[in-house]
Design a protein around this motif. Structure first.
Motif, short mmCIF file in Angstrom:
data_model
loop_
_atom_site.label_atom_id
_atom_site.label_comp_id
_atom_site.label_asym_id
_atom_site.label_seq_id
_atom_site.Cartn_x
_atom_site.Cartn_y
_atom_site.Cartn_z
N ARG A 1 0.82 -1.22 0.00
CA ARG A 1 0.00 0.00 0.00
C ARG A 1 0.85 1.26 0.00
NH1 ARG A 1 -4.82 -1.30 4.28
NH2 ARG A 1 -5.66 -3.06 3.12
N ALA A 2 1.95 1.24 0.72
CA ALA A 2 2.82 2.42 0.78
C ALA A 2 3.36 2.77 -0.60
CB ALA A 2 3.95 2.20 1.77
N TRP A 3 3.67 1.74 -1.40
CA TRP A 3 4.17 1.99 -2.75
C TRP A 3 3.05 2.50 -3.65
CZ3 TRP A 3 8.74 -0.84 -5.17
CH2 TRP A 3 9.80 -0.88 -4.26
N ALA A 4 1.87 1.91 -3.53
CA ALA A 4 0.73 2.38 -4.31
C ALA A 4 0.43 3.84 -3.97
CB ALA A 4 -0.49 1.51 -4.06
N ALA A 5 0.64 4.21 -2.71
CA ALA A 5 0.41 5.59 -2.28
C ALA A 5 1.41 6.56 -2.92
CB ALA A 5 0.47 5.68 -0.76
N VAL A 6 2.54 6.06 -3.36
CA VAL A 6 3.51 6.88 -4.07
C VAL A 6 3.16 6.92 -5.57
CG1 VAL A 6 5.93 7.02 -4.82
CG2 VAL A 6 5.38 6.44 -2.44
N VAL A 7 2.84 5.76 -6.14
CA VAL A 7 2.63 5.64 -7.58
C VAL A 7 1.34 6.33 -8.03
CG1 VAL A 7 2.25 4.00 -9.47
CG2 VAL A 7 3.98 3.51 -7.71
N GLU A 8 0.26 6.12 -7.32
CA GLU A 8 -1.04 6.61 -7.79
C GLU A 8 -1.10 8.13 -8.00
OE1 GLU A 8 -3.79 4.58 -5.24
OE2 GLU A 8 -3.57 2.74 -6.42
N PRO A 9 -0.58 8.95 -7.08
CA PRO A 9 -0.61 10.40 -7.35
C PRO A 9 0.27 10.81 -8.53
CG PRO A 9 -0.07 9.98 -5.04
CD PRO A 9 -0.13 8.67 -5.74
N VAL A 10 1.38 10.08 -8.72
CA VAL A 10 2.25 10.37 -9.86
C VAL A 10 1.48 10.09 -11.15
CG1 VAL A 10 4.34 9.68 -11.08
CG2 VAL A 10 4.37 9.96 -8.59
#
Length: 104
Positions: A78-87
């Motif tokens: 989830r922490a990685w998705a939280a980085v990728v999704e806004p980008v």
């Protein structure tokens, strides 16, 4: 020494990889041929980019005869998705490839 987050950010920093990730982020499978056509890159270049995204853990692949199909890694932390999704949300929408119409 690179950390996993360094590798993630490095993978996101390359424009072609970022656009490919934008395409596969919809949870559907996409073959390399589709990615090549939509992004205008060669098969070898597209394969190298997808291998990098796979090595980082952003995508998974499935072999289908001679094709390799990629999709978003469903087990991405989830922490990685939280980085990728806004980008990805900040990118312009990808143009949808449409079949050419035959002129009569």
């Amino acid at each position: 020494m690179d950390t996993p987050i360094d590798a993630l950010l490095s993978a996101l920093a390359e424009p072609t990889r970022l656009r490919a990730l934008q395409i596969v982020w919809n949870d559907d499978e996409h073959c390399v041929c589709e990615l090549m056509a939509r992004l205008g890159v060669s098969q070898s270049r597209m394969s190298r980019h997808m291998a990098r995204l796979k090595a980082v853990g952003l995508v998974i692949d499935r072999r289908d005869a001679q094709w390799v199909r990629y999709r978003r890694n469903p087990d991405l932390p989830r922490a990685w998705a939280a980085v990728v999704e806004p980008v990805l949300a900040a990118l312009p929408a990808q143009a949808v490839a449409r079949p050419h119409k035959k002129v009569a």
